[in-house]
Design an enzyme around this catalytic site. Structure first.
Site, PDB file in Angstrom:
ATOM      1  N   ASP A 185     -10.166  -3.409  -5.290  1.00  0.00           N
ATOM      2  CA  ASP A 185      -9.434  -2.315  -4.639  1.00  0.00           C
ATOM      3  C   ASP A 185      -9.508  -1.064  -5.506  1.00  0.00           C
ATOM      4  OD1 ASP A 185      -7.724  -0.753  -3.117  1.00  0.00           O
ATOM      5  OD2 ASP A 185      -5.977  -2.046  -3.378  1.00  0.00           O
ATOM      6  N   SER A 204       0.828  -1.203   0.000  1.00  0.00           N
ATOM      7  CA  SER A 204       0.000   0.000   0.000  1.00  0.00           C
ATOM      8  C   SER A 204       0.868   1.261   0.000  1.00  0.00           C
ATOM      9  CB  SER A 204      -0.966  -0.055   1.188  1.00  0.00           C
ATOM     10  OG  SER A 204      -1.981   0.907   1.056  1.00  0.00           O
ATOM     11  N   HIS A 207      -8.648  -4.456  -0.622  1.00  0.00           N
ATOM     12  CA  HIS A 207      -7.290  -3.964  -0.455  1.00  0.00           C
ATOM     13  C   HIS A 207      -6.353  -4.826   0.409  1.00  0.00           C
ATOM     14  CE1 HIS A 207      -4.216  -0.826  -0.379  1.00  0.00           C
ATOM     15  NE2 HIS A 207      -4.197  -0.896   0.938  1.00  0.00           N
TER      16      HIS A 207
END
Length: 350
Positions: A284, A185, A314
């Site tokens: 996502d 991320s 995610h």
């Protein structure tokens, strides 16, 4: 009123937060079952004060066990190019005999939207990369926003790279000609930026980048991205939550398109970047920008192995204890790291 105050004090429903109708028929059944039982009753991060989220313990539930390693040691490393306090890093060293020229090394950056997370957040991923990739893994406890907004995290991560190829080489007995980086991320964003900065400066040379659900374009939103529109109500990282992170880390909107905030927009020589393994979630908001990053690498004749994990929102890689997709994603990374660092033996350390 701050962005946080506006989001926290705006009228919003209280928990539980059942899956949105737009994702119910598309989401992975394993994730849906775990979410409904363990997650939906809890307050969402972007709807409470940051301090509450930081104090709540586990950032993402569902992680598997740590992989066995020889040792784990924390270091407080000095800065070389920036000012400020020392940076904490955590070094995971594999079991077994060290190669004659030293251990390969992977510098790893945790996720959390540049706002949450610590060096503890992704110990499971780091230990797996270490044990199964037969490499030292150096995880970095970079500074967080809003206290330290962009570019503080970038600066800290670069300092950690400089330490690894400098003092860390002797301290950890490394072969820094075998250097990788990775992250999840926000950490994937930072790892990609480290490779781009190194390419622009002529070194150090990274051999591999491992990017999980990376933030690649901080100008993306529901107006200009298909995955943002399709998945704006996806659990774990709905569009308002991603914007909440963005506004904290990048309070100056003029910096959203800066290449060290949005590596997809980098104008350097992409052919000088290392091969990548990229994993993204089908559900996502960040899916498309991760795929586009892989496309740009391929267009520059750089290998990019991109995996779209079907039905996954995610955080799947951090949920390897309950999701097959999490275990698969970690395996993609571990296999690539081992095969890159030990090519002469087909990924098997001699």
């Amino acid at each position: 009123m701050s962005v946080e105050q506006g989001l926290v004090h705006r009228d919003h429903p209280e928990p539980p937060y059942p899956l949105h109708p737009s994702v119910v028929d598309r989401i992975n059944p394993q994730y849906a079952a775990f979410y409904t039982k363990h997650i939906m009753k809890h307050q969402q991060v972007h709807l409470q004060p940051i301090e509450a989220s930081r104090a709540s313990g586990t950032l993402i539930p569902g992680a598997g066990p740590l992989a066995p390693v020889a040792k784990v040691v924390d270091y407080s490393i000095p800065r070389q190019e920036t000012t400020g306090l020392n940076i904490r890093v955590r070094a995971f060293t594999p079991q077994g005999s060290r190669p004659d020229k030293g251990w390969p090394v992977c510098v790893y950056f945790h996720g959390g939207g540049w706002v949450l997370g610590t060096v503890d957040t992704e110990n499971v991923i780091a230990s797996n990369l270490c044990a199964r990739g037969k490499s030292v893994v150096v995880a970095v406890d970079y500074r967080l926003a809003p206290e330290d907004p962009f570019p503080a995290a970038v600066d800290d991560c670069w300092e950690s790279v400089l330490w690894v190829i400098g003092q860390g080489k002797e301290t950890l007995q490394l072969d820094t000609t075998k250097l990788a980086t990775g992250g999840s991320s926000a950490g994937g964003n930072l790892a990609a930026i480290m490779c781009q900065r190194a390419a622009a400066l002529g070194g150090p040379r990274f051999s591999l980048q491992l990017l999980s659900v990376p933030v690649m374009d901080n100008t993306a939103d529901t107006r200009n991205s298909n995955s943002w529109r399709e998945n704006q109500h996806s659990p774990a990282l709905p569009a308002p939550k991603m914007l909440w992170y963005r506004y904290h880390y990048l309070p100056n909107q003029a910096e959203w398109s800066h290449p060290e905030a949005s590596p997809l927009l980098w104008q350097g020589d992409w052919s000088k970047l290392p091969p990548a393994v990229i994993v993204v979630g089908e559900l996502d908001v960040l899916r498309d920008e991760g795929q586009k990053f892989g496309d740009k690498l391929r267009q520059a004749c750089v290998d990019a192995d991109v995996h779209v994990m079907k039905g996954q929102p995610h955080p799947f890689i951090a949920m390897d204890g309950v999701l097959d997709a999490g275990r698969e994603a970690i395996t993609y990374f571990c296999d690539a790291l081992r095969e890159t660092m030990y090519p002469a033996t087909n990924g098997v350390p001699s």
